[in-house]
Scaffold this active site. Structure first.
Site, mmCIF file in Angstrom:
data_model
loop_
_atom_site.group_PDB
_atom_site.id
_atom_site.type_symbol
_atom_site.label_atom_id
_atom_site.label_comp_id
_atom_site.label_asym_id
_atom_site.label_seq_id
_atom_site.Cartn_x
_atom_site.Cartn_y
_atom_site.Cartn_z
ATOM 1 N N CYS A 7 -4.353 -1.101 -2.024
ATOM 2 C CA CYS A 7 -4.417 0.341 -2.251
ATOM 3 C C CYS A 7 -5.371 0.564 -3.410
ATOM 4 O O CYS A 7 -5.185 -0.015 -4.488
ATOM 5 C CB CYS A 7 -3.027 0.882 -2.585
ATOM 6 S SG CYS A 7 -2.993 2.613 -3.116
ATOM 7 N N ASP A 15 0.855 -1.181 0.000
ATOM 8 C CA ASP A 15 0.000 0.000 0.000
ATOM 9 C C ASP A 15 0.892 1.231 0.000
ATOM 10 O O ASP A 15 2.107 1.130 0.210
ATOM 11 C CB ASP A 15 -0.908 -0.002 1.234
ATOM 12 C CG ASP A 15 -1.803 1.218 1.311
ATOM 13 O OD1 ASP A 15 -2.554 1.453 0.350
ATOM 14 O OD2 ASP A 15 -1.749 1.948 2.314
ATOM 15 N N SER A 16 0.290 2.394 -0.172
ATOM 16 C CA SER A 16 1.048 3.634 -0.127
ATOM 17 C C SER A 16 1.522 3.964 1.279
ATOM 18 O O SER A 16 2.366 4.842 1.455
ATOM 19 C CB SER A 16 0.187 4.789 -0.657
ATOM 20 O OG SER A 16 -0.943 4.987 0.169
ATOM 21 N N HIS A 69 -6.903 3.486 3.711
ATOM 22 C CA HIS A 69 -6.631 4.279 4.905
ATOM 23 C C HIS A 69 -7.913 4.635 5.660
ATOM 24 O O HIS A 69 -7.892 4.839 6.872
ATOM 25 C CB HIS A 69 -5.930 5.597 4.542
ATOM 26 C CG HIS A 69 -4.480 5.457 4.220
ATOM 27 N ND1 HIS A 69 -4.022 4.949 3.030
ATOM 28 C CD2 HIS A 69 -3.372 5.765 4.946
ATOM 29 C CE1 HIS A 69 -2.697 4.962 3.023
ATOM 30 N NE2 HIS A 69 -2.284 5.458 4.173
ATOM 31 N N GLU A 79 -2.468 8.751 8.519
ATOM 32 C CA GLU A 79 -1.039 8.498 8.699
ATOM 33 C C GLU A 79 -0.480 9.196 9.940
ATOM 34 O O GLU A 79 0.473 8.727 10.548
ATOM 35 C CB GLU A 79 -0.266 8.965 7.457
ATOM 36 C CG GLU A 79 -0.521 8.150 6.212
ATOM 37 C CD GLU A 79 0.262 6.847 6.171
ATOM 38 O OE1 GLU A 79 1.333 6.779 6.777
ATOM 39 O OE2 GLU A 79 -0.223 5.897 5.526
ATOM 40 N N CYS A 131 -10.653 3.857 -0.046
ATOM 41 C CA CYS A 131 -9.221 3.989 0.211
ATOM 42 C C CYS A 131 -8.956 3.172 1.457
ATOM 43 O O CYS A 131 -9.703 3.279 2.446
ATOM 44 C CB CYS A 131 -8.839 5.449 0.423
ATOM 45 S SG CYS A 131 -7.132 5.686 0.990
#
Length: 287
Positions: free
Chosen positions: A74, A11-12, A188, A154, A186
């Site tokens: 992702c 993932d990012s 996240h 994050e 997403c």
């Protein structure tokens, strides 16, 4: 191929841990290699060509670790780089868009569905196409880019006043549209799930594709005879292109189990020219 090999997940940044968590829960005998590209996040504002370059570098890294499957955890990378990854991986590749679309259509009561995601994912309209392909019913779809959510996740600001204010602003169009199901487009975003749910209200079902992806992973491994029957030691290795301390701290909180070690990787060393003969679309986008 040896069924004892690990599953590669990338993932990012931290978001793919929402998928990792569900895979670990469903498949406790499987080992994993996780790569979070925190040093180059967010992906959602970057070009298709950049996302493909990042993704193919990560695949080369995972190939070094002899993974038996790659999960693109992702949404942005799934939307733009799936074909490029599948073309070079040499192992099965799972993307996150199609399972999320299927889960959304299984949950909606009215056919009024919302999608939130990064700028790149929303502009690609990958979820709209996937949803309409999954279910031929007339569906009303409202999509909204929420680019600040990735940074808030994050930072670990999962239940913070700034996050609540941001969510209230972003989610107004979805409230006004009267959706009954909201796709967290997403990986996240489930980290902010409590805030998003409080803004949208309990009548709106949130779709976190992690559980659906885990079941797809299990089914594909079973069909290929690659499911680990429980032999050998189970290991989970974590790698990041940024701070290992930050990764361990936040990752451990979300996984609800300690990440005792993480390794920094200079992912750019895996650069190489790769012929892009695909159109960069995800499996969900193909007709």
């Amino acid at each position: 191929m040896d069924s004892g090999r690990p599953i590669g997940i990338f993932d990012s940044g931290l978001g793919g841990l929402t998928v990792q968590k569900e895979i670990l829960r469903l498949l406790p005998h499987e080992s994993t290699i996780y790569f979070g590209d925190n040093g180059r996040a967010p992906y959602g504002t970057k070009s298709r060509e950049t996302i493909i370059r990042f993704a193919t570098q990560i695949v080369r890294f995972l190939q070094v670790h002899q993974v038996k499957m790659i999960v693109i955890a992702c949404n942005t990378a799934s939307a733009f780089a799936y074909d490029a990854v599948r073309g070079m991986a040499g192992v099965p590749v799972i993307e996150v868009v199609t399972p999320g679309a299927e889960a959304a259509m299984g949950a909606t009561r009215t056919g009024n569905v919302g999608i939130i995601g990064t700028t790149g994912t929303i502009r690609s309209q990958v979820y709209e196409r996937a949803i309409r392909r999954v279910d031929s019913r007339s569906v009303m779809i409202t999509a909204k880019a929420c680019p600040l959510f990735v940074g808030l996740a994050e930072e670990g600001w999962w239940d913070h006043p700034i996050t609540r204010l941001t969510a209230a602003e972003y989610l107004k169009p979805l409230q006004e549209a009267g959706i009954d199901t909201l796709v967290l487009g997403c990986t996240h975003y489930p980290l902010l799930g409590n805030v998003i749910q409080s803004v949208m209200g309990e009548s709106v079902t949130l779709i976190n594709s992690g559980d659906a992806v885990a079941h797809v992973v299990k089914g594909r491994l079973e069909s290929l005879g690659l499911l680990n029957p429980g032999q050998g030691k189970v290991t989970h290795q974590y790698f990041t292109s940024d701070s290992t301390d930050q990764f361990k701290r936040l990752g451990s909180i979300f996984l609800e189990q300690p990440i005792e070690s993480a390794t920094h990787v200079n992912i750019e060393q895996f650069s190489a020219e790769w012929p892009d003969d695909s159109n960069g679309q995800s499996e969900a986008e193909q007709t």
